[in-house]
Design a protein around this motif. Structure first.
Motif, PDB file in Angstrom:
ATOM      1  N   UNK A   1     -20.645   1.082  11.182  1.00 25.61           N
ATOM      2  CA  UNK A   1     -20.761   0.271  10.120  1.00 25.61           C
ATOM      3  C   UNK A   1     -19.487  -0.681  10.179  1.00 25.61           C
ATOM      4  N   UNK A   2     -19.499  -2.075   9.560  1.00 24.42           N
ATOM      5  CA  UNK A   2     -18.704  -3.176   9.404  1.00 24.42           C
ATOM      6  C   UNK A   2     -17.791  -2.698   8.431  1.00 24.42           C
ATOM      7  N   UNK A   3     -16.446  -2.878   8.812  1.00 24.41           N
ATOM      8  CA  UNK A   3     -15.322  -2.563   7.701  1.00 24.41           C
ATOM      9  C   UNK A   3     -15.290  -3.454   6.967  1.00 24.41           C
ATOM     10  N   UNK A   4     -14.810  -3.217   5.475  1.00 27.16           N
ATOM     11  CA  UNK A   4     -14.796  -4.140   4.200  1.00 27.16           C
ATOM     12  C   UNK A   4     -13.285  -4.831   4.424  1.00 27.16           C
ATOM     13  N   UNK A   5     -12.984  -6.000   4.371  1.00 25.69           N
ATOM     14  CA  UNK A   5     -11.757  -6.393   4.740  1.00 25.69           C
ATOM     15  C   UNK A   5     -11.250  -6.603   3.435  1.00 25.69           C
ATOM     16  N   UNK A   6      -9.965  -6.270   3.389  1.00 29.13           N
ATOM     17  CA  UNK A   6      -9.045  -6.355   2.054  1.00 29.13           C
ATOM     18  C   UNK A   6      -7.880  -7.113   2.195  1.00 29.13           C
ATOM     19  N   UNK A   7      -7.373  -8.010   1.424  1.00 25.91           N
ATOM     20  CA  UNK A   7      -6.155  -8.583   1.178  1.00 25.91           C
ATOM     21  C   UNK A   7      -5.235  -7.741   0.232  1.00 25.91           C
ATOM     22  N   UNK A   8      -4.069  -7.678   0.215  1.00 21.99           N
ATOM     23  CA  UNK A   8      -3.447  -7.023  -0.622  1.00 21.99           C
ATOM     24  C   UNK A   8      -2.065  -8.092  -1.216  1.00 21.99           C
ATOM     25  N   UNK A   9      -1.954  -8.217  -2.480  1.00 26.98           N
ATOM     26  CA  UNK A   9      -1.094  -9.095  -2.970  1.00 26.98           C
ATOM     27  C   UNK A   9      -0.185  -8.661  -3.874  1.00 26.98           C
ATOM     28  N   UNK A  10       0.962  -8.572  -3.537  1.00 28.06           N
ATOM     29  CA  UNK A  10       2.049  -7.769  -4.354  1.00 28.06           C
ATOM     30  C   UNK A  10       3.462  -8.000  -3.874  1.00 28.06           C
ATOM     31  N   UNK A  11       4.277  -8.228  -4.676  1.00 27.26           N
ATOM     32  CA  UNK A  11       5.597  -8.788  -4.256  1.00 27.26           C
ATOM     33  C   UNK A  11       6.479  -7.158  -3.879  1.00 27.26           C
ATOM     34  N   UNK A  12       6.174  -6.283  -4.050  1.00 29.18           N
ATOM     35  CA  UNK A  12       6.913  -5.009  -3.646  1.00 29.18           C
ATOM     36  C   UNK A  12       6.320  -4.712  -2.376  1.00 29.18           C
ATOM     37  N   UNK A  13       7.294  -4.445  -1.535  1.00 34.37           N
ATOM     38  CA  UNK A  13       6.883  -3.906  -0.203  1.00 34.37           C
ATOM     39  C   UNK A  13       6.403  -2.508  -0.308  1.00 34.37           C
ATOM     40  N   UNK A  14       6.967  -1.635  -0.987  1.00 34.09           N
ATOM     41  CA  UNK A  14       6.673  -0.107  -1.421  1.00 34.09           C
ATOM     42  C   UNK A  14       5.137  -0.132  -1.699  1.00 34.09           C
ATOM     43  N   UNK A  15       4.743  -1.072  -2.846  1.00 33.04           N
ATOM     44  CA  UNK A  15       3.540  -1.086  -3.526  1.00 33.04           C
ATOM     45  C   UNK A  15       2.383  -1.484  -2.358  1.00 33.04           C
TER      46      UNK A  15
END
Length: 284
Positions: A1-15
Motif C-alpha cells: 500500500x502506498x504511504x501517506x506523506x506527512x509534513x510536520x510544522x513545529x518550531x520545537x525540535x522535541x515536538x
C-alpha cells in the motif's frame, strides 16, 4: 500500500521528533519537517505532502497564517493543527482558512492517526489502516517468535482474509483480544506441522499428544502476547489484552469470524506452514 506523506510544522525540535516517532510505525510517512512558516512553504512545494500537521506558534508567523499561505498554494491542502492551545476562537479562525482538525498537545498516537485518517479518507481506508497499524505488528511478532523459539528465520506473508469463517485441519489455538480494537487471534497448523514444531521447540520427538498440544498452545500464547505488547507500545492508550488460550484439535474445525476485519499471516518453514488468523472489530 502506498504511504501517506506527512509534513510536520513545529518550531520545537522535541515536538517534531515526538510526532515523527508516533508515525514511524504506521502507514503515514514523514517526508519533511519545518521549523517555521518560511521553511513550511518551501518544503510543501518541494514534497507535496498529502497532509500537514501545524503548530500554532512559529517564530516568523503563526499556524493559522502559515496554513492560509499553504492553502493559497494548494487549495486542497489538508492540515491538522496540533498546538498547546485549543479554544473556540482558535478553532473558528482555523476553520476560516481551511484547517480540517484541531488537537491539543500532548497527543497520543491514536489521536493523531485518527485525525489524519479522517482527513485522508479517500487515500487511506480503514482496512488499510488496520493492516498497516495492527496486523503488520503481528507479522513482526510471528517472525520474532519463531526465530526465538525454533532458531528458524522466516519472512511471513500478510493478506486480507475475506471469508467469514476459518477451516482448520490439525490444531487451532484461539486467543481473544480485549480492549481497542477488540477481536481474536487464531494460531493454526496441520497435524504433521504441529508435531514437527513441538519436537523442534522441545528438542525431542518423544512427546505425547498432550505435550504436543501444550507446546503449540504455549508458542501461540507467546507470539500473540508479544504482538499485543508491541501494539500497546505504539498506541499508548489502547490497553489491548489477551484472554487465556483455547485449543481445538481435529479435522474439519470451523471457526466463525463475524463482524471482524481479518488478516492471514503465513510463515512457511521446511516442516510446514505456521499460520495466524488475526481479526479486529474495527473496520466493519
Amino acid at each position: 500500500m502506498e504511504k501517506v506523506k506527512v509534513m510536520i510544522v513545529d518550531d520545537s525540535k522535541v515536538s517534531r521528533t515526538i510526532l515523527a516517532n508516533h508515525l514511524s510505525r504506521t502507514n503515514f510517512e514523514v517526508v519533511a519537517m519545518a521549523k517555521d512558516a518560511s521553511d513550511a512553504l518551501l518544503l510543501y512545494k518541494e514534497h507535496n505532502p498529502d497532509i500537514v500537521t501545524m503548530d500554532m506558534n512559529l517564530p516568523d508567523s503563526d499556524g493559522i497564517e502559515c496554513s492560509r499561505r499553504i492553502r493559497a498554494i494548494d487549495p486542497e491542502a489538508k492540515i491538522v493543527m496540533i498546538s498547546a492551545m485549543r479554544d473556540t476562537n482558535l478553532v473558528a479562525r482555523g476553520k476560516e482558512v481551511g484547517i480540517g482538525a484541531f488537537l491539543q498537545k500532548p497527543v497520543s498516537t491514536n489521536e493523531i492517526i485518527d485525525a489524519l485518517m479522517t482527513l485522508c479518507q479517500k487515500k487511506v481506508s480503514q482496512v488499510a489502516m488496520l493492516r498497516e497499524s495492527y496486523a503488520k505488528i503481528f507479522v513482526h511478532s510471528l517472525r520474532q517468535g519463531i526465530f526465538e523459539m525454533l532458531g528458524v528465520r522466516v519472512d511471513p506473508t500478510l493478506e486480507l482474509y475475506e471469508k467469514k469463517y476459518l477451516d482448520v485441519n490439525g490444531i487451532a489455538v484461539i486467543i481473544g483480544l480485549t480492549g481497542t480494537p477488540n477481536g481474536r487471534a487464531i494460531t493454526y497448523m496441520s497435524k504433521d506441522t504441529m508435531k514437527n514444531y513441538s519436537a523442534k521447540m522441545l528438542g525431542t520427538d518423544d512427546l505425547t499428544e498432550d505435550e504436543i498440544q501444550d507446546a503449540v498452545e504455549e508458542a501461540a500464547n507467546i507470539i500473540i502476547g508479544h504482538g499485543v505488547s508491541n501494539v500497546n507500545d505504539v498506541f499508548k492508550d489502547k490497553e489491548l489484552r489477551i484472554t487465556p488460550p483455547g485449543t481445538i484439535c481435529g479435522a474439519g474445525i470451523r471457526v466463525a469470524s463475524p463482524k471482524l476485519t481479518t488478516f492471514k499471516l503465513t510463515a512457511s518453514t521446511d516442516f510446514g506452514d505456521i499460520c495466524v488468523n488475526v481479526g479486529f472489530a474495527e473496520g466493519e
